[in-house]
Design a protein around this motif. Structure first.
Motif, PDB file in Angstrom:
ATOM      1  N   ILE A 113     -20.289  86.620  94.263  1.00  0.00           N
ATOM      2  CA  ILE A 113     -21.406  86.821  93.379  1.00  0.00           C
ATOM      3  C   ILE A 113     -21.173  85.186  91.730  1.00  0.00           C
ATOM      4  N   HIS A 114     -21.592  84.170  92.641  1.00  0.00           N
ATOM      5  CA  HIS A 114     -21.194  83.292  91.257  1.00  0.00           C
ATOM      6  C   HIS A 114     -22.715  82.569  90.908  1.00  0.00           C
ATOM      7  N   GLY A 115     -22.678  82.432  89.312  1.00  0.00           N
ATOM      8  CA  GLY A 115     -24.174  81.587  88.372  1.00  0.00           C
ATOM      9  C   GLY A 115     -23.005  81.337  86.903  1.00  0.00           C
ATOM     10  N   ALA A 116     -24.203  81.901  86.317  1.00  0.00           N
ATOM     11  CA  ALA A 116     -23.632  81.318  84.774  1.00  0.00           C
ATOM     12  C   ALA A 116     -24.895  82.563  84.259  1.00  0.00           C
ATOM     13  N   ALA A 117     -24.130  82.817  83.284  1.00  0.00           N
ATOM     14  CA  ALA A 117     -24.632  83.265  82.923  1.00  0.00           C
ATOM     15  C   ALA A 117     -25.202  82.812  81.016  1.00  0.00           C
ATOM     16  N   TYR A 118     -25.876  83.516  80.221  1.00  0.00           N
ATOM     17  CA  TYR A 118     -25.958  82.870  78.471  1.00  0.00           C
ATOM     18  C   TYR A 118     -26.310  84.091  78.240  1.00  0.00           C
ATOM     19  N   ILE A 119     -26.080  83.834  76.965  1.00  0.00           N
ATOM     20  CA  ILE A 119     -26.190  84.840  75.532  1.00  0.00           C
ATOM     21  C   ILE A 119     -26.529  84.366  74.745  1.00  0.00           C
ATOM     22  N   GLY A 120     -27.012  85.268  73.548  1.00  0.00           N
ATOM     23  CA  GLY A 120     -28.143  84.842  72.362  1.00  0.00           C
ATOM     24  C   GLY A 120     -28.030  85.688  71.782  1.00  0.00           C
ATOM     25  N   ILE A 121     -27.171  85.411  70.834  1.00  0.00           N
ATOM     26  CA  ILE A 121     -27.115  86.561  69.804  1.00  0.00           C
ATOM     27  C   ILE A 121     -27.571  86.258  68.205  1.00  0.00           C
ATOM     28  N   LEU A 122     -28.307  86.527  67.622  1.00  0.00           N
ATOM     29  CA  LEU A 122     -29.113  87.079  66.197  1.00  0.00           C
ATOM     30  C   LEU A 122     -28.213  88.432  65.818  1.00  0.00           C
ATOM     31  N   PRO A 123     -27.229  87.026  64.589  1.00  0.00           N
ATOM     32  CA  PRO A 123     -26.276  87.890  63.672  1.00  0.00           C
ATOM     33  C   PRO A 123     -26.914  88.726  62.173  1.00  0.00           C
ATOM     34  N   SER A 124     -26.204  89.092  62.036  1.00  0.00           N
ATOM     35  CA  SER A 124     -26.233  90.103  60.184  1.00  0.00           C
ATOM     36  C   SER A 124     -25.467  89.246  59.932  1.00  0.00           C
ATOM     37  N   ALA A 125     -26.466  88.971  58.804  1.00  0.00           N
ATOM     38  CA  ALA A 125     -26.071  88.203  57.467  1.00  0.00           C
ATOM     39  C   ALA A 125     -25.240  88.600  56.690  1.00  0.00           C
ATOM     40  N   ASP A 126     -24.982  89.926  56.698  1.00  0.00           N
ATOM     41  CA  ASP A 126     -23.391  90.346  55.939  1.00  0.00           C
ATOM     42  C   ASP A 126     -22.317  90.940  56.646  1.00  0.00           C
ATOM     43  N   GLY A 127     -22.707  91.225  58.277  1.00  0.00           N
ATOM     44  CA  GLY A 127     -22.048  90.955  59.399  1.00  0.00           C
ATOM     45  C   GLY A 127     -21.004  89.975  60.174  1.00  0.00           C
ATOM     46  N   LYS A 128     -20.729  90.275  60.847  1.00  0.00           N
ATOM     47  CA  LYS A 128     -19.280  89.327  61.648  1.00  0.00           C
ATOM     48  C   LYS A 128     -19.622  88.534  62.585  1.00  0.00           C
ATOM     49  N   ILE A 129     -19.141  87.751  62.888  1.00  0.00           N
ATOM     50  CA  ILE A 129     -19.381  86.903  64.141  1.00  0.00           C
ATOM     51  C   ILE A 129     -18.105  86.373  64.799  1.00  0.00           C
ATOM     52  N   ILE A 130     -17.920  85.537  66.024  1.00  0.00           N
ATOM     53  CA  ILE A 130     -16.984  85.690  66.624  1.00  0.00           C
ATOM     54  C   ILE A 130     -16.881  83.794  67.840  1.00  0.00           C
ATOM     55  N   GLY A 131     -15.430  83.541  67.866  1.00  0.00           N
ATOM     56  CA  GLY A 131     -15.389  82.357  68.527  1.00  0.00           C
ATOM     57  C   GLY A 131     -16.311  82.176  69.770  1.00  0.00           C
ATOM     58  N   LEU A 132     -17.195  80.775  70.040  1.00  0.00           N
ATOM     59  CA  LEU A 132     -18.039  81.110  71.112  1.00  0.00           C
ATOM     60  C   LEU A 132     -17.029  81.351  72.098  1.00  0.00           C
ATOM     61  N   SER A 133     -15.416  81.234  72.679  1.00  0.00           N
ATOM     62  CA  SER A 133     -14.662  81.016  73.490  1.00  0.00           C
ATOM     63  C   SER A 133     -14.544  82.767  73.957  1.00  0.00           C
ATOM     64  N   LYS A 134     -15.225  83.503  73.490  1.00  0.00           N
ATOM     65  CA  LYS A 134     -14.626  84.895  73.313  1.00  0.00           C
ATOM     66  C   LYS A 134     -16.132  85.232  74.727  1.00  0.00           C
ATOM     67  N   TYR A 135     -17.230  84.958  74.026  1.00  0.00           N
ATOM     68  CA  TYR A 135     -18.418  85.071  74.918  1.00  0.00           C
ATOM     69  C   TYR A 135     -17.577  84.870  76.575  1.00  0.00           C
ATOM     70  N   ASP A 136     -17.433  83.370  76.596  1.00  0.00           N
ATOM     71  CA  ASP A 136     -16.543  83.161  77.961  1.00  0.00           C
ATOM     72  C   ASP A 136     -15.987  84.850  78.302  1.00  0.00           C
ATOM     73  N   ARG A 137     -14.927  84.410  77.403  1.00  0.00           N
ATOM     74  CA  ARG A 137     -13.855  85.855  77.954  1.00  0.00           C
ATOM     75  C   ARG A 137     -13.991  87.480  78.437  1.00  0.00           C
ATOM     76  N   ILE A 138     -15.826  87.893  77.398  1.00  0.00           N
ATOM     77  CA  ILE A 138     -16.364  88.606  77.762  1.00  0.00           C
ATOM     78  C   ILE A 138     -16.712  88.810  79.128  1.00  0.00           C
ATOM     79  N   VAL A 139     -17.584  87.788  79.812  1.00  0.00           N
ATOM     80  CA  VAL A 139     -18.105  88.090  80.439  1.00  0.00           C
ATOM     81  C   VAL A 139     -16.667  87.814  82.497  1.00  0.00           C
TER      82      VAL A 139
END
Length: 225
Positions: A113-139
Protein backbone atom coordinates in the motif's frame (compact mmCIF):
# COMPACT_ATOMS: atom_id res chain seq x y z
CA UNK A 1 18.58 -21.85 21.79
CA UNK A 2 16.21 -18.95 22.46
CA UNK A 3 12.75 -19.27 20.97
CA UNK A 4 11.04 -16.03 19.97
CA UNK A 5 7.82 -17.28 21.61
CA UNK A 6 9.52 -17.79 25.00
CA UNK A 7 8.27 -14.58 26.54
CA UNK A 8 4.49 -14.58 27.00
CA UNK A 9 4.50 -10.79 26.80
CA UNK A 10 5.67 -11.07 23.20
CA UNK A 11 2.97 -13.41 21.96
CA UNK A 12 1.41 -11.95 18.81
CA UNK A 13 -1.90 -10.14 18.96
CA UNK A 14 -3.73 -8.63 15.98
CA UNK A 15 -1.56 -8.33 12.89
CA UNK A 16 -1.62 -4.51 12.99
CA UNK A 17 -0.85 -4.22 16.70
CA UNK A 18 2.57 -4.06 18.30
CA UNK A 19 3.76 -6.81 20.59
CA UNK A 20 3.42 -6.13 24.30
CA UNK A 21 7.20 -5.72 24.54
CA UNK A 22 9.65 -4.77 21.76
CA UNK A 23 11.85 -7.61 20.55
CA UNK A 24 15.47 -7.68 21.59
CA UNK A 25 18.21 -7.87 18.98
CA UNK A 26 18.70 -11.57 19.81
CA UNK A 27 14.98 -12.29 19.41
CA UNK A 28 14.95 -10.51 16.05
CA UNK A 29 17.84 -12.67 14.85
CA UNK A 30 16.04 -15.85 15.91
CA UNK A 31 12.85 -14.70 14.22
CA UNK A 32 14.67 -13.90 10.97
CA UNK A 33 16.38 -17.32 10.90
CA UNK A 34 13.10 -19.15 11.58
CA UNK A 35 11.22 -17.10 8.97
CA UNK A 36 13.95 -17.72 6.38
CA UNK A 37 13.51 -21.48 6.82
CA UNK A 38 9.78 -21.11 6.21
CA UNK A 39 10.38 -19.06 3.05
CA UNK A 40 12.67 -21.85 1.88
CA UNK A 41 9.82 -24.31 2.47
CA UNK A 42 7.46 -22.09 0.49
CA UNK A 43 9.92 -21.93 -2.39
CA UNK A 44 10.23 -25.71 -2.34
CA UNK A 45 6.44 -26.04 -2.55
CA UNK A 46 6.33 -23.53 -5.42
CA UNK A 47 9.20 -25.41 -7.13
CA UNK A 48 11.59 -22.45 -7.00
CA UNK A 49 15.19 -23.61 -6.71
CA UNK A 50 16.76 -21.45 -4.00
CA UNK A 51 19.79 -23.71 -3.66
CA UNK A 52 21.23 -23.67 -7.17
CA UNK A 53 19.64 -20.65 -8.86
CA UNK A 54 21.96 -17.66 -8.46
CA UNK A 55 18.95 -15.32 -8.59
CA UNK A 56 17.12 -16.84 -5.62
CA UNK A 57 19.89 -18.49 -3.60
CA UNK A 58 19.80 -15.89 -0.80
CA UNK A 59 16.24 -14.71 -1.31
CA UNK A 60 14.67 -16.49 1.70
CA UNK A 61 17.11 -14.79 4.07
CA UNK A 62 16.62 -11.41 2.38
CA UNK A 63 12.82 -11.70 2.52
CA UNK A 64 12.81 -12.74 6.18
CA UNK A 65 15.13 -9.88 7.13
CA UNK A 66 13.01 -7.42 5.16
CA UNK A 67 9.80 -8.46 6.92
CA UNK A 68 11.25 -8.30 10.43
CA UNK A 69 13.40 -5.17 10.08
CA UNK A 70 11.35 -3.13 7.61
CA UNK A 71 7.86 -4.17 6.55
CA UNK A 72 6.68 -5.27 10.02
CA UNK A 73 9.11 -3.23 12.10
CA UNK A 74 6.26 -1.32 13.74
CA UNK A 75 5.16 -4.51 15.49
CA UNK A 76 8.53 -5.33 16.99
CA UNK A 77 9.94 -1.95 18.01
CA UNK A 78 8.98 0.68 20.57
CA UNK A 79 6.80 3.59 19.43
CA UNK A 80 8.59 6.80 18.41
CA UNK A 81 9.60 9.09 21.25
CA UNK A 82 7.46 12.22 21.27
CA UNK A 83 9.10 15.40 22.55
CA UNK A 84 6.41 17.83 23.61
CA UNK A 85 6.84 21.60 23.87
CA UNK A 86 4.86 24.23 25.71
CA UNK A 87 2.43 26.14 23.51
CA UNK A 88 4.09 29.37 24.60
CA UNK A 89 2.07 31.67 22.35
CA UNK A 90 -1.22 29.87 23.10
CA UNK A 91 -1.71 29.05 19.40
CA UNK A 92 -5.18 27.55 18.96
CA UNK A 93 -5.78 27.55 15.19
CA UNK A 94 -5.72 24.62 12.77
CA UNK A 95 -2.33 23.22 11.73
CA UNK A 96 -2.21 20.86 8.73
CA UNK A 97 0.84 18.84 7.68
CA UNK A 98 1.29 16.63 4.64
CA UNK A 99 1.61 14.90 2.34
CA UNK A 100 3.46 12.42 4.55
CA UNK A 101 4.82 9.47 2.58
CA UNK A 102 3.00 6.28 3.54
CA UNK A 103 4.18 2.74 2.82
CA UNK A 104 2.43 -0.27 4.27
CA UNK A 105 1.40 -3.85 3.51
CA UNK A 106 -2.12 -5.13 2.90
CA UNK A 107 -3.15 -7.67 5.54
CA UNK A 108 -5.33 -9.58 3.07
CA UNK A 109 -2.89 -10.33 0.22
CA UNK A 110 0.54 -9.17 1.48
CA UNK A 111 0.73 -6.55 -1.27
CA UNK A 112 2.11 -3.02 -0.86
CA UNK A 113 0.00 0.00 0.00
CA UNK A 114 1.54 3.36 -0.90
CA UNK A 115 0.28 6.89 -0.74
CA UNK A 116 0.14 9.89 1.56
CA UNK A 117 -1.24 10.89 4.94
CA UNK A 118 -2.44 14.34 6.01
CA UNK A 119 -2.86 15.36 9.64
CA UNK A 120 -4.79 18.32 10.99
CA UNK A 121 -4.21 19.40 14.57
CA UNK A 122 -6.31 21.86 16.57
CA UNK A 123 -4.01 22.53 19.54
CA UNK A 124 -5.14 23.55 23.00
CA UNK A 125 -4.04 27.06 23.93
CA UNK A 126 -2.75 25.78 27.26
CA UNK A 127 -1.60 22.38 25.95
CA UNK A 128 1.45 20.92 24.27
CA UNK A 129 2.69 20.81 20.67
CA UNK A 130 5.15 18.48 18.97
CA UNK A 131 7.66 18.92 16.16
CA UNK A 132 6.40 18.35 12.61
CA UNK A 133 8.84 15.50 11.93
CA UNK A 134 7.22 13.48 14.73
CA UNK A 135 4.03 13.16 12.71
CA UNK A 136 6.03 11.49 9.94
CA UNK A 137 7.54 9.10 12.50
CA UNK A 138 4.12 8.23 13.87
CA UNK A 139 2.74 7.48 10.40
CA UNK A 140 5.78 5.35 9.59
CA UNK A 141 5.47 3.40 12.86
CA UNK A 142 1.82 2.40 12.44
CA UNK A 143 2.19 1.72 8.70
CA UNK A 144 5.07 -0.72 9.30
CA UNK A 145 2.85 -3.74 9.93
CA UNK A 146 0.10 -5.64 8.09
CA UNK A 147 -2.71 -3.13 7.73
CA UNK A 148 -6.07 -2.22 6.34
CA UNK A 149 -6.48 1.48 5.65
CA UNK A 150 -9.68 1.84 7.67
CA UNK A 151 -7.83 0.85 10.85
CA UNK A 152 -4.53 2.56 10.04
CA UNK A 153 -6.10 6.02 9.93
CA UNK A 154 -7.61 5.48 13.40
CA UNK A 155 -4.42 4.07 14.93
CA UNK A 156 -2.39 7.09 13.80
CA UNK A 157 -4.94 9.56 15.12
CA UNK A 158 -5.61 7.85 18.43
CA UNK A 159 -1.90 7.76 19.24
CA UNK A 160 -1.59 11.50 18.59
CA UNK A 161 -4.69 12.16 20.70
CA UNK A 162 -3.32 10.09 23.57
CA UNK A 163 0.11 11.75 23.43
CA UNK A 164 -0.85 15.42 22.94
CA UNK A 165 -4.55 15.85 23.89
CA UNK A 166 -5.41 18.49 21.27
CA UNK A 167 -8.88 20.07 21.08
CA UNK A 168 -9.38 18.31 17.78
CA UNK A 169 -7.63 16.13 15.23
CA UNK A 170 -8.13 14.87 11.68
CA UNK A 171 -6.20 12.17 9.82
CA UNK A 172 -6.68 11.55 6.11
CA UNK A 173 -5.04 8.87 3.97
CA UNK A 174 -5.00 8.62 0.19
CA UNK A 175 -3.33 5.45 -1.05
CA UNK A 176 -2.95 2.95 -3.89
CA UNK A 177 -3.50 -0.70 -2.96
CA UNK A 178 -1.50 -3.09 -5.10
CA UNK A 179 -3.79 -5.96 -4.09
CA UNK A 180 -6.23 -4.17 -6.42
CA UNK A 181 -3.84 -2.95 -9.12
CA UNK A 182 -1.56 -6.00 -9.49
CA UNK A 183 -4.13 -8.80 -9.08
CA UNK A 184 -7.88 -9.36 -9.16
CA UNK A 185 -9.51 -6.63 -11.21
CA UNK A 186 -6.06 -5.14 -12.02
CA UNK A 187 -7.34 -1.60 -11.60
CA UNK A 188 -5.52 1.48 -12.86
CA UNK A 189 -2.57 2.59 -10.74
CA UNK A 190 -4.39 5.92 -10.43
CA UNK A 191 -7.15 4.16 -8.48
CA UNK A 192 -6.86 5.18 -4.83
CA UNK A 193 -8.70 4.76 -1.56
CA UNK A 194 -9.27 7.90 0.51
CA UNK A 195 -10.57 7.94 4.07
CA UNK A 196 -10.64 10.46 6.91
CA UNK A 197 -11.26 10.21 10.64
CA UNK A 198 -11.99 13.05 13.05
CA UNK A 199 -11.63 13.53 16.82
CA UNK A 200 -12.86 16.20 19.22
CA UNK A 201 -13.89 19.56 17.78
CA UNK A 202 -12.77 18.46 14.33
CA UNK A 203 -15.53 15.85 14.41
CA UNK A 204 -18.29 18.31 15.33
CA UNK A 205 -17.33 21.53 13.53
CA UNK A 206 -18.32 21.48 9.86
CA UNK A 207 -16.29 24.61 9.09
CA UNK A 208 -13.13 23.07 10.52
CA UNK A 209 -13.68 19.91 8.48
CA UNK A 210 -14.03 22.04 5.35
CA UNK A 211 -10.87 23.99 6.15
CA UNK A 212 -8.92 20.77 6.73
CA UNK A 213 -10.08 19.20 3.46
CA UNK A 214 -9.30 22.39 1.55
CA UNK A 215 -5.78 22.47 2.97
CA UNK A 216 -5.31 18.77 2.05
CA UNK A 217 -6.33 19.58 -1.52
CA UNK A 218 -3.85 22.46 -1.69
CA UNK A 219 -1.02 20.36 -0.25
CA UNK A 220 -1.79 17.53 -2.67
CA UNK A 221 -1.87 19.95 -5.60
CA UNK A 222 1.42 21.59 -4.56
CA UNK A 223 3.06 18.18 -4.20
CA UNK A 224 2.05 17.22 -7.73
CA UNK A 225 3.68 20.28 -9.33
Amino acid sequence: MMNFHDRDLNLPRLCNEALNQPLTEAECSVMIAAAARKVEELFDILRIDHRNDHNTRDTPQRVAKMYVEEILAGRYTAPPRITKFDNAQAYDQLIVTGPIELRSMCAHHLMPIHGAAYIGILPSADGKIIGLSKYDRIVEYFAARLQIQEELVKQIGQYIMDMTSPRGLAVRISAVHMCKTQRGVRASHRSRMVNTYYWGEMASDTALKGEFLQECTMLDRDGAT
